[in-house]
Design a protein around this motif. Structure first.
Motif, PDB file in Angstrom:
ATOM      1  N   SER A  46       0.906  -1.390   0.186  1.00 32.50           N
ATOM      2  CA  SER A  46       0.047   0.124   0.055  1.00 32.50           C
ATOM      3  C   SER A  46       0.960   1.233   0.153  1.00 32.50           C
ATOM      4  CB  SER A  46      -0.916   0.135   1.328  1.00 32.50           C
ATOM      5  OG  SER A  46      -1.672   1.221   1.256  1.00 32.50           O
ATOM      6  N   SER A  47       0.397   2.419  -0.701  1.00 34.24           N
ATOM      7  CA  SER A  47       1.285   3.746  -0.482  1.00 34.24           C
ATOM      8  C   SER A  47       0.406   4.667  -0.310  1.00 34.24           C
ATOM      9  CB  SER A  47       2.107   3.857  -1.957  1.00 34.24           C
ATOM     10  OG  SER A  47       1.084   3.766  -3.089  1.00 34.24           O
ATOM     11  N   GLY A  48       0.672   5.741   0.163  1.00 34.82           N
ATOM     12  CA  GLY A  48      -0.029   7.082   0.259  1.00 34.82           C
ATOM     13  C   GLY A  48       0.205   7.713   1.464  1.00 34.82           C
ATOM     14  N   LYS A  49      -0.442   8.681   1.879  1.00 35.43           N
ATOM     15  CA  LYS A  49      -0.043   9.668   2.735  1.00 35.43           C
ATOM     16  C   LYS A  49      -0.383   9.001   4.393  1.00 35.43           C
ATOM     17  CE  LYS A  49      -0.529  14.633   4.215  1.00 35.43           C
ATOM     18  NZ  LYS A  49      -1.013  15.665   4.158  1.00 35.43           N
ATOM     19  N   ILE A  50       0.299   9.245   5.358  1.00 38.44           N
ATOM     20  CA  ILE A  50       0.048   8.824   6.607  1.00 38.44           C
ATOM     21  C   ILE A  50      -0.680  10.073   7.134  1.00 38.44           C
ATOM     22  CG2 ILE A  50       0.910   8.363   9.085  1.00 38.44           C
ATOM     23  CD1 ILE A  50       3.458   7.097   7.517  1.00 38.44           C
ATOM     24  N   MET A  51      -1.998   9.989   7.613  1.00 43.83           N
ATOM     25  CA  MET A  51      -2.863  10.997   8.020  1.00 43.83           C
ATOM     26  C   MET A  51      -2.930  11.245   9.403  1.00 43.83           C
ATOM     27  SD  MET A  51      -4.473  11.862   5.004  1.00 43.83           S
ATOM     28  CE  MET A  51      -5.351  12.764   5.451  1.00 43.83           C
ATOM     29  N   ASP A  52      -2.713  10.086  10.176  1.00 45.73           N
ATOM     30  CA  ASP A  52      -2.643  10.173  11.780  1.00 45.73           C
ATOM     31  C   ASP A  52      -1.873   9.151  12.113  1.00 45.73           C
ATOM     32  OD1 ASP A  52      -4.022  11.084  14.121  1.00 45.73           O
ATOM     33  OD2 ASP A  52      -4.059   8.951  14.229  1.00 45.73           O
ATOM     34  N   LEU A  53      -0.884   9.274  13.108  1.00 50.38           N
ATOM     35  CA  LEU A  53      -0.122   8.280  13.501  1.00 50.38           C
ATOM     36  C   LEU A  53       0.151   8.263  15.088  1.00 50.38           C
ATOM     37  CD1 LEU A  53       2.288   6.209  12.842  1.00 50.38           C
ATOM     38  CD2 LEU A  53       3.851   7.984  12.513  1.00 50.38           C
ATOM     39  N   GLN A  54       0.096   7.181  15.702  1.00 56.20           N
ATOM     40  CA  GLN A  54       0.023   7.118  17.229  1.00 56.20           C
ATOM     41  C   GLN A  54       0.813   5.790  17.517  1.00 56.20           C
ATOM     42  OE1 GLN A  54      -3.305   7.646  20.157  1.00 56.20           O
ATOM     43  NE2 GLN A  54      -3.001   5.674  20.435  1.00 56.20           N
ATOM     44  N   TRP A  55       2.135   6.176  18.267  1.00 54.98           N
ATOM     45  CA  TRP A  55       2.922   5.111  18.687  1.00 54.98           C
ATOM     46  C   TRP A  55       2.733   4.610  20.240  1.00 54.98           C
ATOM     47  CZ3 TRP A  55       5.293   3.210  14.900  1.00 54.98           C
ATOM     48  CH2 TRP A  55       5.942   3.848  13.707  1.00 54.98           C
ATOM     49  N   PRO A  56       3.050   3.452  20.388  1.00 50.01           N
ATOM     50  CA  PRO A  56       3.053   2.908  22.031  1.00 50.01           C
ATOM     51  C   PRO A  56       4.015   3.941  22.541  1.00 50.01           C
ATOM     52  CG  PRO A  56       3.896   1.124  20.570  1.00 50.01           C
ATOM     53  CD  PRO A  56       3.561   2.291  19.475  1.00 50.01           C
ATOM     54  N   GLN A  57       4.083   3.791  23.907  1.00 54.28           N
ATOM     55  CA  GLN A  57       5.190   4.636  24.816  1.00 54.28           C
ATOM     56  C   GLN A  57       6.198   3.746  24.641  1.00 54.28           C
ATOM     57  OE1 GLN A  57       3.009   5.552  28.695  1.00 54.28           O
ATOM     58  NE2 GLN A  57       3.783   7.533  27.931  1.00 54.28           N
ATOM     59  N   GLY A 101      -4.668   6.061   6.964  1.00 48.76           N
ATOM     60  CA  GLY A 101      -3.999   6.733   5.620  1.00 48.76           C
ATOM     61  C   GLY A 101      -3.724   6.089   4.641  1.00 48.76           C
ATOM     62  N   LEU A 102      -3.225   4.637   5.100  1.00 52.89           N
ATOM     63  CA  LEU A 102      -2.970   3.410   4.205  1.00 52.89           C
ATOM     64  C   LEU A 102      -3.040   2.316   4.963  1.00 52.89           C
ATOM     65  CD1 LEU A 102       1.032   3.225   3.661  1.00 52.89           C
ATOM     66  CD2 LEU A 102      -0.172   4.996   4.893  1.00 52.89           C
ATOM     67  N   SER A 103      -3.268   1.098   4.128  1.00 53.20           N
ATOM     68  CA  SER A 103      -3.458  -0.115   4.702  1.00 53.20           C
ATOM     69  C   SER A 103      -2.279  -0.537   5.362  1.00 53.20           C
ATOM     70  CB  SER A 103      -3.676  -1.001   3.706  1.00 53.20           C
ATOM     71  OG  SER A 103      -5.071  -0.637   3.294  1.00 53.20           O
ATOM     72  N   ASP A 104      -2.117  -1.199   6.683  1.00 49.90           N
ATOM     73  CA  ASP A 104      -1.096  -1.869   7.170  1.00 49.90           C
ATOM     74  C   ASP A 104      -1.508  -3.112   8.069  1.00 49.90           C
ATOM     75  OD1 ASP A 104      -1.936  -1.180   9.909  1.00 49.90           O
ATOM     76  OD2 ASP A 104      -0.943   0.405  10.129  1.00 49.90           O
ATOM     77  N   ASN A 105      -0.588  -3.883   8.522  1.00 50.56           N
ATOM     78  CA  ASN A 105      -0.705  -5.283   8.888  1.00 50.56           C
ATOM     79  C   ASN A 105      -0.988  -4.993  10.525  1.00 50.56           C
ATOM     80  OD1 ASN A 105       2.069  -4.469   9.658  1.00 50.56           O
ATOM     81  ND2 ASN A 105       2.657  -6.720   9.063  1.00 50.56           N
ATOM     82  N   ARG A 106      -1.264  -4.235  11.182  1.00 55.95           N
ATOM     83  CA  ARG A 106      -1.425  -3.977  12.615  1.00 55.95           C
ATOM     84  C   ARG A 106      -2.292  -5.008  13.104  1.00 55.95           C
ATOM     85  NH1 ARG A 106      -6.067  -2.265  16.006  1.00 55.95           N
ATOM     86  NH2 ARG A 106      -5.301  -1.043  17.915  1.00 55.95           N
ATOM     87  N   ASP A 107      -3.463  -5.133  12.548  1.00 52.82           N
ATOM     88  CA  ASP A 107      -4.566  -6.176  12.943  1.00 52.82           C
ATOM     89  C   ASP A 107      -4.120  -7.712  12.563  1.00 52.82           C
ATOM     90  OD1 ASP A 107      -5.906  -4.033  13.686  1.00 52.82           O
ATOM     91  OD2 ASP A 107      -7.375  -4.379  12.057  1.00 52.82           O
ATOM     92  N   PHE A 108      -3.355  -7.945  11.660  1.00 60.27           N
ATOM     93  CA  PHE A 108      -2.698  -9.233  11.298  1.00 60.27           C
ATOM     94  C   PHE A 108      -1.847  -9.596  12.416  1.00 60.27           C
ATOM     95  CE2 PHE A 108       0.742 -11.417   8.667  1.00 60.27           C
ATOM     96  CZ  PHE A 108      -0.068 -12.546   8.781  1.00 60.27           C
ATOM     97  N   LEU A 109      -1.036  -8.679  12.835  1.00 58.72           N
ATOM     98  CA  LEU A 109       0.196  -9.038  13.731  1.00 58.72           C
ATOM     99  C   LEU A 109      -0.385  -9.291  15.191  1.00 58.72           C
ATOM    100  CD1 LEU A 109       2.926  -6.135  12.780  1.00 58.72           C
ATOM    101  CD2 LEU A 109       3.129  -8.645  12.445  1.00 58.72           C
ATOM    102  N   LEU A 110      -1.470  -8.536  15.457  1.00 56.12           N
ATOM    103  CA  LEU A 110      -2.392  -8.859  16.645  1.00 56.12           C
ATOM    104  C   LEU A 110      -2.880 -10.238  16.671  1.00 56.12           C
ATOM    105  CD1 LEU A 110      -3.931  -5.538  17.374  1.00 56.12           C
ATOM    106  CD2 LEU A 110      -2.792  -6.672  18.989  1.00 56.12           C
ATOM    107  N   HIS A 111      -3.383 -10.758  15.413  1.00 57.56           N
ATOM    108  CA  HIS A 111      -3.920 -11.772  15.169  1.00 57.56           C
ATOM    109  C   HIS A 111      -2.659 -12.994  15.669  1.00 57.56           C
ATOM    110  CE1 HIS A 111      -5.392 -15.820  13.087  1.00 57.56           C
ATOM    111  NE2 HIS A 111      -4.127 -15.384  12.379  1.00 57.56           N
ATOM    112  N   LEU A 112      -1.641 -12.813  14.789  1.00 60.49           N
ATOM    113  CA  LEU A 112      -0.464 -13.654  14.986  1.00 60.49           C
ATOM    114  C   LEU A 112       0.072 -14.092  16.521  1.00 60.49           C
ATOM    115  CD1 LEU A 112       1.618 -13.003  12.028  1.00 60.49           C
ATOM    116  CD2 LEU A 112       0.139 -14.862  12.107  1.00 60.49           C
ATOM    117  N   ILE A 113      -0.036 -12.606  17.170  1.00 57.97           N
ATOM    118  CA  ILE A 113       0.654 -12.936  18.589  1.00 57.97           C
ATOM    119  C   ILE A 113      -0.279 -13.559  19.529  1.00 57.97           C
ATOM    120  CG2 ILE A 113       1.062 -11.130  20.395  1.00 57.97           C
ATOM    121  CD1 ILE A 113       3.569 -11.435  18.864  1.00 57.97           C
ATOM    122  N   ASN A 114      -1.685 -13.341  19.225  1.00 60.62           N
ATOM    123  CA  ASN A 114      -2.526 -13.945  20.131  1.00 60.62           C
ATOM    124  C   ASN A 114      -3.050 -15.309  19.698  1.00 60.62           C
ATOM    125  OD1 ASN A 114      -2.732 -11.719  22.027  1.00 60.62           O
ATOM    126  ND2 ASN A 114      -3.658 -10.577  20.403  1.00 60.62           N
TER     127      ASN A 114
END
Length: 678
Positions: free
Chosen positions: A373-384, A437-450
């Motif tokens: 996926s490509s595009g603009k990062i509209m909003d970004l929040q990191w863990p501490q 802003g663009l597709s990423d694999n955050r939910d997929f990683l959560l699925h794998l970890i759990n």
């Protein structure tokens, strides 16, 4: 402080003391971009070393450019015109007065010609000598060397005869299934699994094309395919005196498209004897080629047997998990050894403590075959980044992610005393990471970890295939998403003054993948009565505004006391869209009649991603059978082949080789033909 942590700090202190007397370089150039460039800059700054960055058109506002002390423009966005130009990089080194080059990983990091060009120009290459890179650069030559050194090697064909006839005969001798690999490959490029002989020709052609584009060489090798292997690798380090150590091992079995997504150290469920044997075999591999600097020896593990797969003559993407369990800064080791220092620690001084995990966050769509996926990062929040949570990244909010480079956005790294505690910590860290802003694999990683199988360390390179994520929301997730979306709409309508406070019920329609969902909200003494197509329930949320106009709140659902609650965050997007994050999943809704584009491959003749047409394999008017390869697209170093969805005729071709294409654009006009047509 735990005993293990105390041991770690003592080991790190001993290493730091050994490195204090080392004379480092005054100025280095980082011949790379993104996350790894930022990573090297961080250690260089700690050591007081001046850093020089290079950047292309696509990276003119990149984080690595801004973090470095100096930055030089090296050309257009395509890597062959910028980051892969040896002459441009050497010229910048001379112009800037840098004494050494750190190649990072990818690009020219394992290019023997680049290392030699640095050597010939009197520039220190922070890595092994070009002879060692050349020796390990060809998988076929590397396997021959390893056989000589007594390192176990997987059965296969590594010869120079690359004719289709020879490869077909060798494939028959090895037997199916087998693996086709680019001889100079890495990172899953130029690699194909061949299950049956009738897949061989297409697999060879695709692997050759990808290998030629990625590495400039289309030589291939064949290997017997182990059905349930683990991918375990060993980190090694050698100084200029050919003294070497191994810094324990990592399991990298969780892969998609033959690229790693989750790594951990140490590798779980290895016997002490096997762990020691692998470490010693890895050091023997380094000694065989008079290695210098950081390297990784990768093995395929089949129960209690292991086979040499390849050696990466560079720092690995997953090096942070090794740093976490050893307490060492491997980039500092690299810089010291390249400057002439001896190894900071001997083998018996190295300690392994606790457990570390790394999750790679990619700009890709896991539900659509991991297309980039490509595009603009509209909003970004990191863990501490506290309590042994580490974020390695080269991106920031507002960046435009280009299709020219690898799609990795960041790496989340966690450490804990036990594997179980590390998994729990990673799950929390991934929940706290949120990007729109663009597709990423955050939910997929959560699925794998759990996944229970991951927690039980039932690992193999087929793990992702055997434990695929759900591509659709379940009933409860859908209801939560619709309730949160409707309550967000109600809140915004009141805030903007477009809805009289007394108006009831409030009605709206939300869309998910073209599907309309009418919803009604009726204010009650406590919360709302929410009517959905499959019934109603009580729900409420108290929003509070965070940064960038986003809203966060605790969604309460149900009549019972106390109601079930879940944290959520709503991020408005252009074109009347809304992305909602929950702890274990996220969803993107359309707030009006404008439906979201469905990149689900249902329109087979439309471009599935932004990219470049790399090969057109048919002509106008050609009759083809279902499954025939029609066209190949490339983006972020990955190929995607568009196949005929059924028997038919190619009526028109709208793009040619080399053309840039936007996702969703029609590629071909295709007319279906039925067998019983007159």
């Amino acid at each position: 402080m735990s005993e293990k942590t105390a041991v770690s700090e003592k080991t790190a202190m001993r290493s730091n003391n050994n490195l204090k007397s080392v004379k480092h370089f005054d100025k280095i150039l980082i011949a790379n971009r993104g996350e790894i460039a930022c990573r090297v800059i961080k250690t260089a700054k700690k050591l007081g070393i001046t850093t020089v960055a290079v950047y292309s058109d696509a990276d003119y506002q990149a984080l690595h450019k801004n973090l470095a002390d100096e930055a030089y423009y090296i050309g257009p966005s395509p890597a062959p015109e910028s980051y892969l130009c040896t002459d441009k990089l050497i010229e910048v080194v001379k112009q800037s007065g840098a004494q050494a080059v750190h190649p990072g990983y990818g690009f020219l990091s394992e290019n023997a010609d680049f290392a030699k060009a640095c050597h010939d120009a009197g520039i220190h290459f922070i890595g092994p000598g070009y002879q060692a890179i050349k020796a390990m650069g060809s998988k076929s030559e590397a396997k021959a060397l390893m056989e000589k050194a007594g390192v176990p090697v997987c059965p296969g064909y590594h010869g120079s005869d690359q004719s289709d006839e020879t490869l077909t005969l060798e494939a028959k001798r090895i037997g199916y299934p087998l693996m086709v690999k680019a001889a100079l490959g890495g990172g899953g490029k130029g690699m194909r699994i061949i299950e049956h002989s009738d897949q061989l020709q297409e697999g060879l052609q695709a692997a050759r094309r990808e290998a030629l584009k990625s590495f400039g060489d289309d030589h291939l090798l064949l290997e017997s395919y182990i059905s349930q292997p683990r991918h375990v690798e060993v980190q090694i380090f050698f100084d200029q005196n050919n003294e070497g150590v191994y810094l324990f091992d990592r399991d990298c079995s969780l892969q998609r498209r033959h690229q790693k997504v989750i790594e951990e150290a140490p590798a779980p469920n290895l016997s002490d004897a096997m762990r020691k044997s692998m470490g010693e075999a890895a050091v023997a591999a380094g000694k065989a080629i008079q290695y210098q600097g950081a390297g990784t020896v990768e093995f395929l593990v089949d129960n209690e047997r292991f086979y040499f797969m390849e050696m990466n003559t560079r720092l690995q993407v997953e090096h942070p998990v090794t740093e976490a369990i050893t307490g060492q800064d491997l980039v500092e080791w690299q810089l010291a050894i390249a400057a002439g220092a001896s190894l900071p620690l001997a083998q018996d001084q190295l300690q392994c403590h606790g457990h570390a995990l790394e999750a790679r966050i990619y700009a890709e769509s896991p539900g659509h075959d991991f297309l980039p996926s490509s595009g603009k990062i509209m909003d970004l929040q990191w863990p501490q980044a506290v309590n042994h949570v580490r974020i390695d990244t080269g991106i920031q909010q507002g960046d435009h992610i280009s299709s020219h480079y690898d799609p990795m956005l960041a790496k989340l790294v966690v450490w804990a005393e036990s594997r179980e505690a590390a998994i729990d910590k990673m799950s929390r860290a991934l929940s706290d990471y949120q990007q729109t802003g663009l597709s990423d694999n955050r939910d997929f990683l959560l699925h794998l970890i759990n996944e229970p199988a991951f927690r039980q360390a039932e690992l193999s390179t087929h793990f992702i295939h055997q434990h695929p994520p759900e591509t659709e929301l379940d009933h409860d997730q859908l209801r939560m998403s619709l309730m949160a979306g409707a309550l967000y709409q109600f809140h915004q309508s009141q805030y903007e003054g477009s809805l009289p406070a007394a108006e009831s019920p409030y009605q709206t329609t939300l869309f998910l993948n073209h599907q309309p969902y009418p919803i009604s909200l009726e204010k009650e003494s406590e919360g709302f009565r929410v009517s959905l197509t499959d019934g109603y329930c009580q729900a409420d949320i108290h929003w509070y505004e965070a940064e960038s106009g986003c809203l966060s709140g605790q969604l309460s659902i149900g009549h019972h006391t106390p109601p079930s609650t879940v944290q959520c965050r709503a991020v408005p997007l252009p074109e009347a869209r809304l992305k909602i994050f929950f702890p274990d999943f996220s969803v993107e809704l359309s707030l009006s009649g404008q439906c979201l584009a469905a990149h689900d491959g249902s329109e087979a003749m439309a471009a599935p991603m932004n990219g470049t047409v790399s090969s057109v394999m048919v002509t106008e008017g050609q009759q083809v059978h279902a499954g025939t390869p029609l066209l190949v697209m490339e983006a972020m170093k990955m190929e995607h082949t568009v196949h005929a969805p059924c028997n038919g005729i190619v009526e028109s071709i709208f793009y040619q080789t080399g053309d840039r294409v936007d996702a969703g654009s029609p590629l071909l006009a295709f007319r279906e033909e039925h067998e019983n047509a007159a």
